[in-house]
Design an enzyme around this catalytic site. Structure first.
Site, PDB file in Angstrom:
ATOM      1  N   LYS A 327      72.998  43.991  43.878  1.00 27.94           N
ATOM      2  CA  LYS A 327      72.640  43.934  41.386  1.00 27.94           C
ATOM      3  C   LYS A 327      71.949  44.992  41.513  1.00 27.94           C
ATOM      4  CE  LYS A 327      75.225  38.925  40.723  1.00 27.94           C
ATOM      5  NZ  LYS A 327      75.275  39.371  42.730  1.00 27.94           N
ATOM      6  N   HIS A 332      74.782  42.698  37.422  1.00 25.41           N
ATOM      7  CA  HIS A 332      75.759  41.365  37.730  1.00 25.41           C
ATOM      8  C   HIS A 332      77.131  41.631  37.616  1.00 25.41           C
ATOM      9  CE1 HIS A 332      77.252  37.508  38.742  1.00 25.41           C
ATOM     10  NE2 HIS A 332      75.953  37.249  38.002  1.00 25.41           N
ATOM     11  N   PHE A 391      77.203  30.155  37.695  1.00 29.62           N
ATOM     12  CA  PHE A 391      77.130  29.105  36.918  1.00 29.62           C
ATOM     13  C   PHE A 391      78.384  27.644  36.705  1.00 29.62           C
ATOM     14  CE2 PHE A 391      73.882  30.741  34.654  1.00 29.62           C
ATOM     15  CZ  PHE A 391      74.056  31.718  34.013  1.00 29.62           C
TER      16      PHE A 391
END
Lengths: 405, 88
Positions: A327, A332, A391
């Site tokens: 990344k 990302h 998340f």
């Protein structure tokens, strides 16, 4: 039934290049694709940098009127699938295509189309939106267009788990092939998040770095958003051998877990469970793993937690692992991340070269693994893991094995 | 008054009565995690039409920290640095 599953095709488009060759060149050179965000006025944001696909002209890939039918995220999916399919040299006549699956991931689908529609309605007061708005917005557009283009009549669907979308997709395609539901699959993910509204939303979370992406570094200040698409062609080993097709790696295992903790803060236990599940699934001993392509977003929260999780799983062997976050170079890419970060370790296994964690300025005692700072390292690796932690605490680890021809 | 607005915003976010919050109260005592503090800062940014820098949000420990910082921001006592305003 449990069959071995191998990777016969790879394709990608990202900030690092238009195809897997440009991608690998950049990774091998430790060259970052992060730069000033183009096409969006970032003056009111706390960040101005991103890892975008540069100089992209959809008309080069989709002759008129085709380009209009696909949102940018779906365009990336199809382009990556084309490269992977070309590499895999799968026959694309209408014969055995019901034994092929398409499983893609995307966090948000057609963001461009959504923003365009809202601008027209709410700002410009227009009385109508484009008739193709729904097909452009839907997160499954990538999978649908791939199935249409290649005449694939087997199962096709899209998974959405934020930063783990493509990893979940690849894992499920792997299971489908492994257990005989289909014989092969095109699988990966795509995302195109650089719309003004979406960037504002990321800005409000205060996790985007104002400078660049420095995973595991003491001076890291957050993630850098990326975009793109990456696809794998995977198939049952017998099928690949029968076709005499070059094999690039084997998918050795797949593990998933949930944190059951917090919607944005990661836990150590969840990621550790996912990695342990992948190892167990593949019958892999932790000491057989040589490289981990980390989730490594560069946020204050992720990197130490991921470090602790890796130490929990690997014990003393953790100090012998090479752990890098690509990344740092391709950003990302959210729903595409898991797939871009599957292509990278496959290429690394083949080349015997581990890509670095770029932009590294100095060690953080809480991230004290060997993060391969700034320079790619020649390394023979048998097994690699690729981590994605989303998340909401949705974790995936994919285990890959070098193909010894 | 800034102090009152800050206490009201925090009380609303944690569903507490404002009387239980003083300048010395820490976010830890209030059970304010990182996402709660983002939400509180958002409410204050909306209320006062200011932009609170990321570092400030991270460095807050007490209600008093927020009140002090916000007062300085509003009175113009901020130092511009790089591409963000520094919470001086």
């Amino acid at each position: 039934m449990r069959r071995r599953v191998v990777i016969t095709g790879l394709g990608q488009i990202s900030a690092l290049g238009r195809d897997r060759h440009e991608f690998w060149q950049a990774l091998a050179q430790g060259r970052s694709g992060i730069g000033p965000i183009e096409g969006v006025d970032c003056a009111s944001l706390h960040f101005q940098s991103g890892a975008q696909v540069r100089r992209f002209d959809p008309h080069e890939h989709f002759p008129d009127p085709g380009a209009e039918w696909l949102d940018r995220f779906a365009q990336f999916a199809v382009i990556a699938a084309r490269e992977a399919m070309q590499m895999a040299r799968l026959p694309t006549d209408r014969g055995p295509q019901d034994r092929t699956a398409v499983v893609t991931g995307s966090g948000m689908g057609g963001q461009g189309a959504i923003e365009q529609g809202y601008v027209e309605l709410y700002r410009n007061g227009r009385p109508r939106v484009h008739p193709l708005s729904i097909p452009r917005i839907m997160a499954n557009a990538g999978a649908s267009y791939i199935s249409i283009e290649f005449g694939i009549t087997g199962p096709a669907f899209t998974l959405s788990t934020a930063c783990s979308s493509a990893s979940h997709a690849i894992g499920h395609a792997y299971w489908m092939v492994r257990h005989g539901m289909v014989d092969r699959a095109i699988t990966g993910g795509s995302e195109a998040p650089f719309g003004f509204g979406n960037l504002k939303a990321w800005d409000a979370l205060r996790v985007v770095a104002p400078d660049t992406c420095r995973p595991f570094s003491a001076h890291r200040r957050g993630l850098i958003l990326g975009e793109g698409g990456a696809m794998l062609v995977i198939e049952a080993l017998d099928s690949a051998l029968e076709r005499n097709c070059p094999i690039h790696a084997e998918i050795a295992g797949f593990g998933m877990s949930s944190d059951a903790h917090h919607v944005t803060q990661p836990s150590t236990e969840g990621p550790a469970l996912a990695m342990q599940a992948a190892l167990r699934d593949g019958g892999i001993h932790p000491e057989q793993v040589g490289y981990i392509n980390a989730h490594g977003t560069g946020t204050r929260a992720n990197d130490p937690v991921e470090t602790a999780a890796i130490r929990k799983v690997f014990g003393t062997h953790a100090d012998r692992l090479a752990v890098s976050s690509t990344k740092s170079m391709h950003g990302h890419a959210l729903g595409a991340a898991g797939a871009i970060e599957a292509v990278a370790p496959v290429l690394a296994l083949e080349a015997g070269l581990v890509p670095p964690t770029a932009n590294y300025t100095g060690p953080d005692p809480e991230c004290d693994l060997d993060v391969v700072p700034n320079e790619a390292r020649p390394l023979d690796v048998e097994y690699a893991l690729s981590n994605s932690f989303a998340f909401g605490g949705l974790n995936v680890a994919l285990a890959l094995r070098r193909w010894n021809a | 008054m800034v102090q009152q607005e800050v206490i009201t915003a925090i009380a609303a976010a944690r569903k507490l009565s404002p009387e239980r919050i003083s300048l010395d109260t820490t976010f830890e005592e209030l059970g304010v995690d990182s996402l709660d503090s983002l939400t509180i800062m958002f409410a204050l940014e909306e209320r006062f039409d200011v932009s609170i820098p990321d570092e400030a949000v991270r460095d807050m420990r007490t209600v008093g920290d927020v009140v002090d910082g916000l007062q300085r921001l509003l009175s113009g006592q901020v130092v511009a640095g790089e591409d963000t305003m520094r919470w001086a």
